[in-house]
Design an enzyme around this catalytic site. Structure first.
Site, PDB file in Angstrom:
ATOM      1  N   ASP A 106      -2.619  -2.781   5.131  1.00  0.00           N
ATOM      2  CA  ASP A 106      -1.349  -3.179   4.514  1.00  0.00           C
ATOM      3  C   ASP A 106      -1.543  -3.555   3.051  1.00  0.00           C
ATOM      4  OD1 ASP A 106      -0.113  -2.703   6.863  1.00  0.00           O
ATOM      5  OD2 ASP A 106       0.460  -4.766   7.315  1.00  0.00           O
TER       6      ASP A 106
ATOM      7  N   ASP B 146       2.129  -7.609  12.962  1.00  0.00           N
ATOM      8  CA  ASP B 146       2.522  -6.446  12.177  1.00  0.00           C
ATOM      9  C   ASP B 146       3.599  -5.678  12.945  1.00  0.00           C
ATOM     10  OD1 ASP B 146       2.189  -4.484  10.027  1.00  0.00           O
ATOM     11  OD2 ASP B 146       1.401  -3.209  11.620  1.00  0.00           O
TER      12      ASP B 146
ATOM     13  N   THR C 192       7.317  -3.689   7.384  1.00  0.00           N
ATOM     14  CA  THR C 192       7.654  -3.004   8.635  1.00  0.00           C
ATOM     15  C   THR C 192       8.509  -3.873   9.551  1.00  0.00           C
ATOM     16  OG1 THR C 192       5.505  -3.686   9.507  1.00  0.00           O
ATOM     17  CG2 THR C 192       5.662  -1.474   8.614  1.00  0.00           C
ATOM     18  N   THR C 193       8.304  -5.188   9.494  1.00  0.00           N
ATOM     19  CA  THR C 193       9.149  -6.094  10.286  1.00  0.00           C
ATOM     20  C   THR C 193      10.494  -6.300   9.586  1.00  0.00           C
ATOM     21  OG1 THR C 193       7.139  -7.244  10.987  1.00  0.00           O
ATOM     22  CG2 THR C 193       9.221  -8.335  11.439  1.00  0.00           C
TER      23      THR C 193
END
Length: 538
Positions: free
Chosen positions: A406, A71, A104-105
């Site tokens: 998530d 994550d 998020t990445t």
């Protein structure tokens, strides 16, 4: 014989109005910022996608905490970053996590690619302001392209919500359990949506309780409450109560103490007996009031001033057949009272039957290596849900917790903005191609900048293919070709290792995840480009 040196040529006189400005320091600062931010983006790039690698994060302190995750927000939040621009990318990931919960990445990798193109533009002579303005226009146009690809959905379409949650979970360490966790997350989220406010989903109404033992397959959604605590057995009190009348108290069932720290010296046995007798009478009076209200389950808030309960009070409560759960955390009280549809009681004088919650069953059950208290069959239960996460070790449990968060965030995105979009690199390629075509209609430096930044968006499908062990150049070229023929939803199927219609493969994500990623990435890159100096203040 000494040969006289030739006289140095006279410096050419400066033209009127011309001055020389040294921009080397500005370029050096901007270059250092871009290099630091790109280094952070490259560090998390290998963890993008369903076949991305995991990172093992080991803390350097004496606790020696270890986390295994892919994550992006978790990885970057644990990094010890000193360079200000590098910290900006960590905050960028945190912003994406707060806005959309997923991607998020992606947002960090996008920002890194845009910075690489920006650096080449600056080297070619483009002004940072021109590049920043072009990025602003590009972000606005990219959001319009994404809206054109979006598919509207309804919250009643449970299958579509499960597909979106599965896509978010497929890139996690616990991806093999996505078929179990996705429906569980959807059911939990839909159960807390208030019909009076259908566009709002507060994730604080969903509580995740982690318990070691078993496997992730044993994770369950509980229609009620779970406390990761044992029932107080100090005096042999009950561990199972049917037709429970539950009170949540915020006062102490123990002898009172003075407000200031002081010592009382008792030298006479008669005085000591009198003190003990008064303590017993005080506690017994409280227990009688609790019992008189019909309460048979007591949830006691954790106290920081003095002991919430003593052995003597537990003894009297056990005699009265009242089940006691002590040390309920202060920040859990709001959730507990909302679930039980009751009111917290701050003083024994306010202890009344109308402030109690009602449930069919309160019992202590064995879960894994320990025990938990489970409350089920709650009357007029509030709109809350509890998920009990199980796992064979703490690392797996923590990652399952982050993955569930998530998945819940993805459903929250769909509740707030009810549009889905294809995954698998399809939106990025479509944006890249449409923005490149739009750049040809523009003129001057703006056209050149937008064309460069449009090409930067291809980093997402390129990285997806690279992390899946495919030939990225062949895959991205074929993907570009399919989109040029009008196949908007063509994306990378990493399981089959080829380009397919990604909607048919059920690889979908909320529109808000993609729009938030491109908007936040462009905003962050614009800010880095406009920095020309770092001033240190002591």
């Amino acid at each position: 014989m000494v040969v006289p040196s030739a006289p140095a040529p006279a410096a050419a006189p400066a033209r009127k109005g011309e001055t020389y400005t040294d921009t080397k320091r500005r370029d050096d600062v901007r270059g250092a910022n871009i290099a630091a931010a790109r280094a952070v983006a490259d560090a998390v790039r290998t963890s993008l996608g369903p076949r991305g690698m995991d990172k093992m994060i080991a803390s350097g302190d004496q606790a020696h905490e270890v986390i295994i995750t892919n994550d992006g927000a978790t990885i970057l939040s644990r990094m010890s970053l000193l360079q200000p621009a590098a910290r900006m990318l960590a905050e960028l990931s945190r912003s994406q996590d707060a806005t959309a919960g997923d991607g998020t990445t992606t947002v960090v990798v996008l920002a890194g690619s845009l910075l690489r193109r920006a650096q080449s533009l600056l080297s070619a002579g483009a002004h940072p302001t021109a590049a920043a303005d072009a990025l602003h226009r590009l972000a606005t146009r990219a959001v319009e392209v994404l809206h054109g690809m979006a598919i509207p959905i309804e919250l009643s379409d449970r299958d579509s919500l499960v597909k979106s949650a599965s896509t978010a979970l497929n890139s996690k360490v616990v991806s093999q359990y996505s078929s179990l966790l996705s429906p569980l997350a959807v059911d939990a989220a839909l159960s807390v949506v208030d019909p009076a406010h259908p566009d709002l989903l507060d994730l604080r109404d969903i509580r995740i309780v982690k318990k070691l033992g078993g496997t992730v397959d044993d994770t369950e959604l509980v229609r009620g409450l779970i406390f990761d605590k044992k029932v107080s057995h100090a005096a042999g009190g009950p561990t199972r109560v049917e037709n429970a009348k539950i009170a949540v108290i915020q006062f102490q069932v123990s002898p009172p103490k003075t407000d200031i720290e002081q010592s009382v010296i008792v030298s006479d046995y008669a005085q000591m007996d009198r003190i003990l007798r008064e303590e017993r009478n005080y506690i017994l009076g409280m227990v009688k009031k609790i019992k008189a209200a019909g309460c048979n389950v007591l949830l006691i808030q954790k106290s920081i001033l003095r002991d919430a309960v003593t052995d003597l009070s537990l003894h009297y409560l056990a005699k009265a057949k009242i089940l006691v759960v002590k040390d309920v955390e202060r920040d859990e009280i709001e959730f507990v009272t909302k679930t039980l549809n009751c009111l917290p009681i701050a003083n024994i004088e306010h202890f009344r039957a109308d402030k109690l919650g009602h449930a069919d069953l309160v019992e202590e059950v064995s879960v894994g290596e320990g025990k938990v208290v489970k409350i089920t069959g709650i009357t007029d239960m509030g709109r809350t849900a509890t998920i009990l996460v199980r796992g064979s070790n703490q690392l797996v449990i923590d990652e399952a917790d982050r993955s569930l968060h998530d998945a819940l965030c993805v459903i929250r995105c769909l509740v707030n903005k009810r549009f889905m979009i294809a995954g698998g690199g399809a939106p990025e390629i479509e944006m890249s191609m449409q923005l490149a075509a739009w750049a040809k209609e523009l003129q001057g430096m703006e056209s050149y900048c937008i064309k460069e930044f449009a090409d930067a968006l291809e980093v997402i499908p390129y990285t997806l293919a690279e992390n899946a062990g495919l030939n990225p150049i062949v895959i991205v070229t074929e993907l570009r070709n399919r989109h040029a023929r009008g196949e908007k939803n063509a994306g990378i199927n990493v399981r089959k290792g080829q380009i397919t219609n990604i909607l048919e493969e059920n690889v979908v994500q909320p529109l808000l995840v993609s729009t938030s990623a491109i908007t936040l990435a462009c905003e962050c890159v614009r800010m880095i480009l406009k920095i020309d100096d770092i001033v240190t203040v002591r």
